[in-house]
Design an enzyme around this catalytic site. Structure first.
Site, mmCIF file in Angstrom:
data_model
loop_
_atom_site.group_PDB
_atom_site.id
_atom_site.type_symbol
_atom_site.label_atom_id
_atom_site.label_comp_id
_atom_site.label_asym_id
_atom_site.label_seq_id
_atom_site.Cartn_x
_atom_site.Cartn_y
_atom_site.Cartn_z
ATOM 1 N N LYS A 245 0.818 -1.212 0.000
ATOM 2 C CA LYS A 245 0.000 0.000 0.000
ATOM 3 C C LYS A 245 0.851 1.261 0.000
ATOM 4 C CE LYS A 245 -4.431 -1.683 1.472
ATOM 5 N NZ LYS A 245 -5.519 -1.619 2.456
ATOM 6 N N LYS B 212 -12.004 -5.228 -6.621
ATOM 7 C CA LYS B 212 -12.832 -4.019 -6.748
ATOM 8 C C LYS B 212 -12.076 -2.880 -7.396
ATOM 9 C CE LYS B 212 -13.771 -3.816 -1.938
ATOM 10 N NZ LYS B 212 -13.852 -5.128 -1.371
ATOM 11 N N LYS C 279 -6.005 -11.491 -9.711
ATOM 12 C CA LYS C 279 -7.237 -11.796 -8.980
ATOM 13 C C LYS C 279 -8.317 -10.754 -9.264
ATOM 14 C CE LYS C 279 -7.399 -9.623 -4.508
ATOM 15 N NZ LYS C 279 -8.080 -9.731 -3.252
HETATM 16 P P1 ADP Z 1 -10.737 -6.393 -3.169
HETATM 17 O O1 ADP Z 1 -9.447 -7.025 -3.594
HETATM 18 O O2 ADP Z 1 -11.815 -6.588 -4.179
HETATM 19 O O3 ADP Z 1 -10.570 -4.959 -2.736
HETATM 20 P P2 ADP Z 1 -10.744 -7.055 -0.386
HETATM 21 O O4 ADP Z 1 -9.267 -7.082 -0.352
HETATM 22 O O5 ADP Z 1 -11.474 -5.932 0.282
HETATM 23 O O6 ADP Z 1 -11.239 -7.192 -1.896
HETATM 24 O O7 ADP Z 1 -11.262 -8.408 0.224
HETATM 25 C C1 ADP Z 1 -12.472 -8.617 0.902
HETATM 26 C C2 ADP Z 1 -12.608 -10.110 1.150
HETATM 27 O O8 ADP Z 1 -12.849 -10.815 -0.088
HETATM 28 C C3 ADP Z 1 -11.358 -10.777 1.740
HETATM 29 O O9 ADP Z 1 -11.762 -11.765 2.663
HETATM 30 C C4 ADP Z 1 -10.657 -11.404 0.549
HETATM 31 O O10 ADP Z 1 -9.881 -12.530 0.915
HETATM 32 C C5 ADP Z 1 -11.849 -11.794 -0.341
HETATM 33 N N1 ADP Z 1 -11.508 -11.694 -1.777
HETATM 34 C C6 ADP Z 1 -11.174 -10.575 -2.442
HETATM 35 N N2 ADP Z 1 -10.945 -10.811 -3.743
HETATM 36 C C7 ADP Z 1 -11.119 -12.146 -3.923
HETATM 37 C C8 ADP Z 1 -11.032 -13.025 -5.043
HETATM 38 N N3 ADP Z 1 -10.734 -12.584 -6.259
HETATM 39 N N4 ADP Z 1 -11.284 -14.336 -4.867
HETATM 40 C C9 ADP Z 1 -11.622 -14.800 -3.647
HETATM 41 N N5 ADP Z 1 -11.724 -14.036 -2.542
HETATM 42 C C10 ADP Z 1 -11.484 -12.717 -2.655
#
Ligand code: ADP
Ligand code: TRP
Length: 327
Positions: free
Chosen positions: A110, A195, A192
């Site tokens: 970050k 958002k 992956k």
């Molecule tokens: P993002 O990467 O979309 O910002 P976050 O980091 O806020 O998502 O993650 C929120 C939750 O969703 C966490 O528990 C994370 O492990 C899960 N998560 C996020 N992206 C994925 C993904 N592509 N596949 C499976 N689980 C995910």
């Protein structure tokens, strides 16, 4: 087992969040004593728009209810409503060394990403997360792989507190979400789904049918014709098969068999139909909850009261062990 997990109130839930986190939470609540939290204080480590922030927080709360968290089976609350989180995080920051915090990969990532805003909160983030978890004497924390380092530090902090001041905290286990639940981007299947990525790379849990169909149609596939699970050679199709399998509760090999010899387009059409069928009820539920403001306020209030009494009791113990003068 007492379980706690949290999610930041940023962005709309996508199917990666759903399959990797919140769907699993909905399953855990049936068997365990569960706490789920909207981590709004954590989200402040990246700038938020004050005019939007309370709305996004409320919206994430409603989304959690819509994906199946049941306020009669678990406690759902907003982190900032319970002041003890910030209070305990301060105490933990006095038990944590700078080098332990600087080692965290999320901090390093970050700090690189937002290099003009490396605020102290970005660094002390894990002490707040430890407070979230330990305040409730949590035994298990369901998280994705990216959070395991924070969980290790949480255990270190629990140990340090207990050995310095006397036993108050459990050392919670990490409950890792299954590897198969890592959903990849539809546009770049080696990354992956996230958002923070582009629109067409992810599918929102509450997205309209038409838009879901369009995105699946456009999802990147691989050379060849075979519908086969092979993440190295066929990352695109493998990701779509994983999504199909998780939403249909069919194993990957069953799904492969079902589409053996079929064209990519037939598979994509079936996947889009399946997603629409499974997600439509969640979208309807969200819409319904949005119109039931009083009910949602009542659940918010109830979650807060229940979390508050536990947090206050733990904090009382902490103050006594540390020797803070009674007010
Ligand atoms: P993002 O990467 O979309 O910002 P976050 O980091 O806020 O998502 O993650 C929120 C939750 O969703 C966490 O528990 C994370 O492990 C899960 N998560 C996020 N992206 C994925 C993904 N592509 N596949 C499976 N689980 C995910
Ligand atoms: N840091 C977690 C994430 O970004 C969210 C979070 C905050 C959390 N507090 C928590 C997760 C406590 C589990 C337990 O995904």
């Amino acid at each position: 087992m007492r379980i706690l997990s949290g999610i930041q109130p940023t962005g709309e839930l996508h199917i990666g969040n759903y399959l990797g986190a919140t769907k699993n939470w909905a399953e855990l609540q049936a068997k365990h004593d569960c706490f789920f939290m909207i981590a709004d204080l954590h989200a402040l480590t990246t700038p938020q728009n004050p005019k939007e922030f309370s709305k996004t927080t409320l919206s994430k709360f409603i989304e959690l209810l819509a994906v199946g968290l049941n306020p009669e089976k678990c406690i759902i609350f907003i982190q900032s409503h319970i002041k003890e989180h910030a209070e305990l995080a301060w105490i933990f920051s006095t038990l944590t060394s700078l080098s332990e915090l600087e080692r965290m990969t999320q901090f390093k990532d970050k700090a690189k990403k937002q290099h003009t805003n490396i605020n102290a909160g970005l660094l002390t983030y894990p002490t707040l997360m430890a407070a979230d978890i330990l305040l409730y004497k949590t035994q298990g924390v369901p998280v994705g792989k990216d959070q395991t380092q924070h969980l290790e530090l949480t255990r270190t902090i629990a140990k340090k507190f207990n050995s310095t001041y006397g036993k108050v905290f459990w050392e919670p286990e990490t409950l890792l979400v299954k590897e198969g639940a890592k959903i990849m981007s539809l546009a770049q299947p080696l990354k992956k789904m996230s958002k923070s990525d582009t629109e067409e790379s992810s599918i929102g849990v509450f997205e309209e049918a038409q838009s879901i169909q369009k995105k699946i149609q456009r999802a990147v596939t691989d050379a060849g014709k075979e519908i086969k699970y092979d993440p190295t050679k066929k990352p695109g199709i493998s990701n779509l098969l994983t999504i199909y399998s998780l939403f249909s509760d069919e194993s990957l090999s069953q799904a492969e068999k079902r589409f053996k010899g079929k064209e990519y387009s037939v598979f994509k059409k079936a996947l889009a139909d399946l997603l629409v069928k499974k997600l439509e009820p969640l979208r309807k539920k969200k819409e319904k909850l949005e119109s039931r403001e009083l009910y949602v306020q009542e659940i918010l209030h109830q979650g807060r009261e229940r979390a508050q009494s536990i947090a206050a009791a733990t904090m009382e113990e902490v103050r006594e062990k540390i020797g803070l003068l009674k007010a």
